[in-house]
Scaffold this active site. Structure first.
Site, short mmCIF file in Angstrom:
data_model
loop_
_atom_site.label_atom_id
_atom_site.label_comp_id
_atom_site.label_asym_id
_atom_site.label_seq_id
_atom_site.Cartn_x
_atom_site.Cartn_y
_atom_site.Cartn_z
N LYS A 62 -10.84 -17.95 23.30
CA LYS A 62 -12.24 -18.38 23.20
C LYS A 62 -13.11 -17.37 23.95
O LYS A 62 -12.71 -16.84 25.00
CB LYS A 62 -12.38 -19.78 23.80
CG LYS A 62 -13.70 -20.47 23.49
CD LYS A 62 -13.70 -21.91 24.03
CE LYS A 62 -15.00 -22.62 23.77
NZ LYS A 62 -14.98 -24.02 24.26
N SER A 137 -16.71 -27.22 21.11
CA SER A 137 -17.19 -25.86 21.03
C SER A 137 -16.10 -24.83 20.76
O SER A 137 -16.42 -23.70 20.38
CB SER A 137 -17.91 -25.51 22.33
OG SER A 137 -16.99 -25.58 23.42
N SER A 161 -14.20 -30.45 23.68
CA SER A 161 -14.37 -29.17 23.00
C SER A 161 -13.10 -28.52 22.47
O SER A 161 -13.17 -27.56 21.70
CB SER A 161 -15.07 -28.16 23.92
OG SER A 161 -16.44 -28.43 23.94
#
Lengths: 477, 475
Positions: A62, A137, A161
């Site tokens: 990420k 996310s 997330s």
């Protein structure tokens, strides 16, 4: 690349794995239309070789994890040119074992949003249907694992997330106990809620990766010694005497005034999952939790996360790193950087956070939210004295259409309960459990702090009762 | 009408730890700019604070030196504001649970002991330092993250003299505990003060004015004296409205204070608990262990020197300024040397050598025991003070114990019998002078003393010689 880490490791050992990294990079490049990646490291190669299962295994990271020499933007224009000079602890650990980071994945800007639509580089599209969101996310991380580009990706989870996009993309999302994995190098969003975790296509792979990245870190005072925890070794082929509970107020269709067809389907599916639990010897009981407490999850999360975020991201001024703003005074320069750099959602949340932290509002909002957080955690811990874990559906529907995002209700209990795992720092894992409109849906198991092995073992055995293990996303025409 | 000032003080002092308070960078900022920096000090994304145990230890030691109550847990808070010298956008400090509260520091002013009440002492991090130029500013992050303690008094001081006595005692306390070098010239100590004036015998305090960021004790005194004058004049002229609740700064050039902002414009720092640092238990055992390291403090020594030993304030001050000198003095007294004699020797002879050679008393060759050898010989009148000084210098020069120089060659002759014998001989050999003396030539006395000195090569004890001479001549 539809294989498990173990089978890939076997190939590598049999000298058939030379092309694995190149193949992953090629696939990543070919996935452009889904926007999973901010950066693909075309030169990534397996320079370090070890005896670990992860040696030579490609993975994605990420974009809010610090990667030395590789652009790390957290999908924000305020960091669009930021190339860190140090690795996050999780990256250091994986590199040392020989795993190869092939790229940085797109996310909701700075981890805020939960849809995968707020990245500075555009919307992330669901690999099962590109008109739909991945959730966020950790959007790109979920998407690239679901697409079979890499066997695992690192994500971060502050509210849900990792676990929500995992459910929407049909993969496994695991958020370990708070402190099990070091946060050093994770761009802090809400420090008391932030976790580093994994997206994989099966539970065992999650165990393999977290075994590799967990551990006490001198650079993170909140990290824990977990030398007595071995997740892979704790996975057993049979379960005995496990007990789970589910919350009536969330899972029973009678609790909803005008249930949609999708919701009915999801809750039915959940009841089917419970039956499977019983088939493998897990006792499941219904419990009741005060609805007002459950309804408080969302505002509590919003208050604490916005307050911490507004402070944590105060380092984004463009003075030391990030594009320098325009202006005559330092204040103007910082203001310009922040005004141009953040999307409107971020600005709104910073204003909320700042408002909450104001002296005259702290008692009313911030302190109260912390009390409610404590009440919720106490209630759940109370359940954990009787049960090995809490089992709940991840969502009341499949991934929504990108165009309909704005119509989504934000404060549904069913859509927000995963934040319980962040409030208490509980280990929490989502696994795929079915399809709605040809799109995956998921189920979540959350257990008590440091009982990660038990939680994973339950998920591991439940996973075997269903056909979604190692599935690769396919667009249905 | 008489107006009394009430003053409260906030003092920031940098700790002399090896590394910074939340990062591993070296704590030493007076080197090349931006050379002692860890990623955290510049707030790079993903960095986390790790509490420096040495900084906590020193802050706790200071809290104990100030007789503070110590909390059961150590925790930190964030103070949020935007300024270019604050890279994270917040300062990690202690708001909810300072490392010490409700303490006091004893000061001595005009031989009177006064307790200055300490509201709290807390541990925090320093900001980067800035150099401002016409159209740009330079930032040096060497100072960012340097450990600071902030010590806040109650509004309990009533004159600039009291404030200065407090500051000097506090500075000595830092040094005594080896917590800080407390050098104002290096900006290691900075002060904020608040001051209000109220009518004598009126309990309610006047309007509080804050003066920020004063960097020397002399300027603290100037600022207070100026404010007292300014506020008194306003009150006496019936212009009470001129005193507003505001923040002012001290201007070194004009020696005045200048308004910066009104209270209503004050900043909301949005404090909240630092989530990256877990709460840490402060055990009783740990407190006891640190307490043992707190030495006897300057104020207590001052009291002893002034009231018990009756030293002059000047002597006491110069002994106390340096803990090692004070320790040396205490050792001398413990060995049985008369305190006044010890003080004289240390403040004059010893300090003279230290200054001349630019060394500390720890590097000084003569130990208190060796010094005692000399002083004992003066006391039993075996040597003159001149001889003592010579032996002191010789011992230092040759790095030998003083007693090695107490040979018959240089020992003073104080033996009554021996001197009597010498004197009787001289008188017998000078019958005419004796006769003249007895006939009234008093000044011949000096002649006889001279003869004795000649005979003894100047080693005869002058007092004893003179006594015996008188005795013999009057026979």
């Amino acid at each position: 690349m539809s294989k498990t880490i173990e089978s890939l490791a076997q190939e590598i050992q049999n000298k058939k794995g030379e092309s694995i990294i190149k193949e992953a990079i090629a696939k990543a490049k070919a996935s452009k239309e889904y926007n999973f990646f901010v950066t693909i490291d075309e030169n990534a190669s397996n320079d370090i070789k070890t005896n670990n299962l992860l040696s030579g295994i490609p993975f994605a990271t990420k974009d809010n994890l610090s990667t030395k020499g590789i652009l790390s933007t957290a999908s924000s224009n305020t960091l669009k040119d930021y190339v860190p000079f140090f690795d996050a602890t999780v990256i250091t650990k994986l590199k040392e074992l020989g795993a190869v980071n092939i790229g940085k994945t797109t996310m909701d800007e700075l981890g805020m949003g939960g849809t995968g639509t707020t990245a500075a580089t555009g919307v992330v599209k669901n690999p099962w249907d590109k008109t739909r969101i991945t959730g966020g996310s950790s959007a790109g991380s979920a998407g690239c694992v679901a697409s079979g580009i890499v066997p695992f990706a690192l994500g971060s989870d502050t509210g849900d997330s990792i676990r929500k996009p995992a459910a929407y993309c049909g993969v496994v999302g695991y958020k370990p106990t708070y402190g099990l994995v070091s946060r050093y190098g994770l761009f802090a969003f809400a420090s008391s809620l932030d976790h580093v975790g994994t997206l994989t296509r099966n539970v065992k792979d999650a165990a393999i990766v977290v075994d590799a990245i967990k551990g006490k870190d001198d650079k993170d005072m909140t990290s824990l010694d977990s030398s007595d925890i071995n997740l892979v070794a704790s996975l057993t082929e049979k379960l005995d005497n496990k007990k789970l509970c589910y919350i009536k107020e969330i899972c029973n269709i009678e609790e909803y005034a005008n249930p949609s067809e999708d919701l009915k389907y999801c809750l039915n599916n959940f009841k089917e999952v419970l039956k499977k639990c019983e088939q493998i010897g897990i006792e499941v009981e219904e419990v009741s939790v005060d609805k007002s407490l459950l309804a408080a999850i969302f505002p509590t999360y919003r208050i604490i996360s916005c307050a911490e975020a507004t402070s944590n991201y105060s380092n984004l001024t463009g003075i030391i790193f990030g594009p320098r703003g325009q202006g005559k005074t330092v204040e103007d320069i910082m203001m310009d950087h922040r005004s141009k750099g953040f999307c409107s959602l971020i600005k709104r949340r910073f204003i909320i956070g700042s408002y909450i932290l104001q002296k005259e509002n702290q008692e009313k909002y911030f302190k109260k939210a912390q009390k409610v957080r404590r009440l919720i955690v106490d209630k759940i811990n109370d359940l954990f004295t009787k049960y090995d874990g809490l089992i709940l559906p991840c969502s009341g529907s499949c991934a929504p259409k990108i165009v309909k995002i704005k119509d989504q209700k934000q404060d549904d209990i069913l859509e927000n309960h995963l934040a319980i795992g962040n409030f208490g720092g509980f280990p929490s894992i989502s696994i795929p459990c079915g399809f709605l409109h040809n799109l995956p849906i998921g189920v979540n198991i959350t257990g008590k702090v440091l009982d990660d092995a038990n939680v994973l073992n339950i998920a591991y055995n439940l996973e075997k009762t269903m056909n979604y293990k190692n599935q690769i996303a396919k667009e249905q025409k | 009408m008489k107006y009394i000032p009430t003053i409260g003080l906030e003092l920031h002092c940098e700790l002399n730890t090896k590394s910074k308070v939340f990062s591993k960078a070296i704590n030493h900022y007076n080197e090349i700019p931006n050379s002692h920096i860890a990623p955290l000090d510049m707030a790079y994304p993903g960095t986390l604070p790790v509490v420096n145990k040495e900084a906590v230890h020193k802050a706790l030691k200071m809290a104990l030196a100030l007789h503070c109550e110590i909390p059961k847990i150590l925790m930190f808070d964030r103070k949020n504001y935007y300024y270019p010298d604050l890279p994270k956008g917040y300062q990690i400090t202690q708001m909810e649970k300072p490392i010490g509260i409700n303490g006091y520091l004893e000061i001595i002013l005009n031989r009177q002991v006064k307790k200055v009440l300490i509201h709290d002492i807390h541990l925090e991090e320093d900001t980067a330092s800035m150099d401002h130029y016409d159209d740009f500013s330079l930032l040096d992050y060497n100072r960012a993250g340097v450990p600071l303690v902030e010590i806040v008094t109650e509004p309990c001081l009533h004159s600039s003299d009291e404030v200065i006595a407090y500051l000097e005692t506090l500075r000595n306390t830092f040094k005594y505990c080896d917590i800080s070098d407390a050098d104002t010239k290096l900006g290691q100590i900075r002060c904020d003060l608040n001051i209000s004036m109220q009518e004598e015998n009126v309990e309610k305090l006047g309007t509080k004015v804050e003066i920020k960021n004063i960097n020397s004790f002399a300027n603290v005194k100037n600022a207070i004296d100026y404010e007292i004058k300014r506020q008194t004049a306003a009150l006496e002229n019936g212009k009470k409205e001129e005193i507003t609740q505001e923040t002012r700064r001290y201007d070194d050039e004009t020696k005045t204070t200048i308004s910066m902002r009104q209270k209503s414009e004050s900043i909301d720092y949005k404090y909240f608990v630092e989530p990256n640092i877990p709460k840490i238990k402060i055990t009783e055992e740990y407190i006891t262990e640190v307490q043992k390291e707190v030495p006897q403090l300057p104020a207590a020594r001052m009291q002893k020197y002034l009231l018990e030993y009756n030293l002059s304030e000047k002597d006491a001050q110069s002994l106390i300024k340096d803990k090692n000198i004070s320790d040396y003095f205490d050792e001398c007294v413990a060995l049985g040397i008369n305190p006044q004699l010890a003080a004289n020797w240390i403040t004059v002879n010893v300090t003279g050598v230290l200054n001349k050679e630019d060394i500390s008393i720890k590097e000084f060759y003569l130990t208190p025991k060796m010094l005692k050898q000399i002083i004992d010989k003066i006391n039993d009148k075996t040597i003159s003070s001149k001889q003592a000084k010579d032996i002191f210098n010789q011992a230092l020069e040759e790095k030998k114990e003083p007693k090695e120089f107490f040979t018959s060659d240089n020992m003073q002759i104080s033996d009554d019998k021996k001197l009597k014998e010498i004197i009787q001989n001289i008188l017998a050999n000078n019958p005419s002078q004796v006769a003249d003396y007895k006939n009234g030539k008093d000044n011949l006395f000096k002649y006889f003393v001279g003869q004795v000195m000649k005979e003894t090569k100047g080693k005869a004890n002058p007092n004893i010689t003179s006594n015996i001479l008188k005795e013999e001549l009057n026979k």
